[in-house]
Motif scaffolding. Sequence first.
Motif, PDB file in Angstrom:
ATOM      1  N   CYS A  45       7.550 -11.540  -3.092  1.00  0.00           N
ATOM      2  CA  CYS A  45       6.706 -10.386  -3.394  1.00  0.00           C
ATOM      3  C   CYS A  45       6.773  -9.955  -4.855  1.00  0.00           C
ATOM      4  O   CYS A  45       5.796  -9.411  -5.382  1.00  0.00           O
ATOM      5  N   CYS A  48       4.045 -10.574  -7.680  1.00  0.00           N
ATOM      6  CA  CYS A  48       2.871  -9.705  -7.793  1.00  0.00           C
ATOM      7  C   CYS A  48       3.248  -8.226  -7.919  1.00  0.00           C
ATOM      8  O   CYS A  48       2.678  -7.508  -8.720  1.00  0.00           O
ATOM      9  N   HIS A  49       4.181  -7.779  -7.090  1.00  0.00           N
ATOM     10  CA  HIS A  49       4.480  -6.341  -7.065  1.00  0.00           C
ATOM     11  C   HIS A  49       5.491  -5.926  -8.125  1.00  0.00           C
ATOM     12  O   HIS A  49       5.774  -4.743  -8.261  1.00  0.00           O
ATOM     13  N   LYS A  73      -2.065   3.026   1.056  1.00  0.00           N
ATOM     14  CA  LYS A  73      -3.250   2.600   1.783  1.00  0.00           C
ATOM     15  C   LYS A  73      -2.887   2.282   3.239  1.00  0.00           C
ATOM     16  O   LYS A  73      -3.643   2.563   4.147  1.00  0.00           O
ATOM     17  N   TYR A  74      -1.726   1.688   3.429  1.00  0.00           N
ATOM     18  CA  TYR A  74      -1.275   1.308   4.767  1.00  0.00           C
ATOM     19  C   TYR A  74      -0.029   2.120   5.095  1.00  0.00           C
ATOM     20  O   TYR A  74       0.977   2.013   4.382  1.00  0.00           O
ATOM     21  N   MET A  91      -4.110  -9.787  -1.827  1.00  0.00           N
ATOM     22  CA  MET A  91      -2.751 -10.156  -1.400  1.00  0.00           C
ATOM     23  C   MET A  91      -2.828 -11.375  -0.491  1.00  0.00           C
ATOM     24  O   MET A  91      -3.703 -11.473   0.363  1.00  0.00           O
TER      25      MET A  91
HETATM   26  C1  HEC Z   1      -0.629 -12.576  -4.698  1.00  0.00           C
HETATM   27  C2  HEC Z   1      -0.067 -11.304  -5.061  1.00  0.00           C
HETATM   28  C3  HEC Z   1       0.731 -10.548  -3.992  1.00  0.00           C
HETATM   29  C4  HEC Z   1       1.882 -10.975  -3.357  1.00  0.00           C
HETATM   30  C5  HEC Z   1       2.621 -12.296  -3.524  1.00  0.00           C
HETATM   31  C6  HEC Z   1       2.274  -9.875  -2.492  1.00  0.00           C
HETATM   32  N1  HEC Z   1       1.397  -8.841  -2.589  1.00  0.00           N
HETATM   33 FE1  HEC Z   1       1.449  -7.104  -1.537  1.00  0.00          FE
HETATM   34  N2  HEC Z   1      -0.305  -6.525  -2.369  1.00  0.00           N
HETATM   35  C7  HEC Z   1      -1.033  -7.251  -3.310  1.00  0.00           C
HETATM   36  C8  HEC Z   1      -2.290  -6.558  -3.588  1.00  0.00           C
HETATM   37  C9  HEC Z   1      -3.355  -7.012  -4.578  1.00  0.00           C
HETATM   38  C10 HEC Z   1      -2.296  -5.408  -2.769  1.00  0.00           C
HETATM   39  C11 HEC Z   1      -3.398  -4.347  -2.619  1.00  0.00           C
HETATM   40  C12 HEC Z   1      -4.198  -4.693  -1.363  1.00  0.00           C
HETATM   41  C13 HEC Z   1      -5.205  -3.642  -0.973  1.00  0.00           C
HETATM   42  O1  HEC Z   1      -5.557  -2.799  -1.786  1.00  0.00           O
HETATM   43  O2  HEC Z   1      -5.624  -3.661   0.204  1.00  0.00           O
HETATM   44  C14 HEC Z   1      -1.021  -5.428  -2.031  1.00  0.00           C
HETATM   45  C15 HEC Z   1      -0.641  -4.439  -1.124  1.00  0.00           C
HETATM   46  C16 HEC Z   1       0.554  -4.404  -0.457  1.00  0.00           C
HETATM   47  C17 HEC Z   1       0.994  -3.334   0.425  1.00  0.00           C
HETATM   48  C18 HEC Z   1       0.196  -2.081   0.765  1.00  0.00           C
HETATM   49  C19 HEC Z   1       0.467  -0.964  -0.218  1.00  0.00           C
HETATM   50  C20 HEC Z   1      -0.166   0.328   0.230  1.00  0.00           C
HETATM   51  O3  HEC Z   1      -0.844   0.977  -0.591  1.00  0.00           O
HETATM   52  O4  HEC Z   1      -0.018   0.728   1.403  1.00  0.00           O
HETATM   53  C21 HEC Z   1       2.219  -3.676   0.890  1.00  0.00           C
HETATM   54  C22 HEC Z   1       3.092  -2.857   1.837  1.00  0.00           C
HETATM   55  C23 HEC Z   1       2.562  -4.954   0.306  1.00  0.00           C
HETATM   56  N3  HEC Z   1       1.531  -5.366  -0.512  1.00  0.00           N
HETATM   57  C24 HEC Z   1       3.729  -5.613   0.559  1.00  0.00           C
HETATM   58  C25 HEC Z   1       4.004  -6.899   0.110  1.00  0.00           C
HETATM   59  C26 HEC Z   1       5.174  -7.639   0.503  1.00  0.00           C
HETATM   60  C27 HEC Z   1       6.273  -7.139   1.413  1.00  0.00           C
HETATM   61  C28 HEC Z   1       5.072  -8.849  -0.113  1.00  0.00           C
HETATM   62  C29 HEC Z   1       6.017 -10.033   0.015  1.00  0.00           C
HETATM   63  C30 HEC Z   1       6.275 -10.517   1.370  1.00  0.00           C
HETATM   64  C31 HEC Z   1       3.854  -8.840  -0.904  1.00  0.00           C
HETATM   65  N4  HEC Z   1       3.228  -7.634  -0.729  1.00  0.00           N
HETATM   66  C32 HEC Z   1       3.395  -9.891  -1.680  1.00  0.00           C
HETATM   67  C33 HEC Z   1      -0.653  -8.440  -3.894  1.00  0.00           C
HETATM   68  C34 HEC Z   1       0.431  -9.211  -3.505  1.00  0.00           C
END
Ligand code: HEC
Length: 117
Positions: A45, A48-49, A73-74, A91
């Motif tokens: 994660c 990206c994050h 958002k979630y 994501m």
């Molecule tokens: C390729 C890039 C990428 C990776 C790798 C990634 N994310 Fe994300 N994540 C995003 C993006 C872009 C969003 C915004 C999505 C949306 O707006 O719906 C997001 C949104 C989220 C959210 C929602 C945030 C909210 O506002 O509620 C969560 C929770 C989250 N990610 C958890 C994870 C976790 C845990 C991992 C690893 C297992 C992970 N992400 C890996 C790009 C990524």
Amino acid sequence: MFRIKLFVIIAGGILGLAGCFDSGPKKFVIADSKAYEASLFRQNCAICHGPEAMGRTLEDGRVVPNLREGPYKYATDEQIYDHIANGGNGMVPFRNQLTEREIRLMVGFVKRDLRGK
Ligand code: HEC
């Protein structure tokens, strides 16, 4: 002279003590954590994050949200689970990378360790 020294010692002591109690809620430091979830986060994660889940803007301009601070958002376990499993809006889905148990652990990690709920 003695009085001034005593004052400095006492004031220093009080400040020091205040420092111990005034640190507020401890921020969860992902980099320092030996928890399994933290290592999953670092591997899957952080790219990206960001290393401490503070969000970042990717080279292609995609804005990846901060996972620690709202508005979220979630919000429910199901919504977060679904988003990690199926991805969307930039994501990637993790249902083939992580087991169901690991995704559940990440839901708990986001809510408890990052959001403090
Ligand atoms: C390729 C890039 C990428 C990776 C790798 C990634 N994310 Fe994300 N994540 C995003 C993006 C872009 C969003 C915004 C999505 C949306 O707006 O719906 C997001 C949104 C989220 C959210 C929602 C945030 C909210 O506002 O509620 C969560 C929770 C989250 N990610 C958890 C994870 C976790 C845990 C991992 C690893 C297992 C992970 N992400 C890996 C790009 C990524």
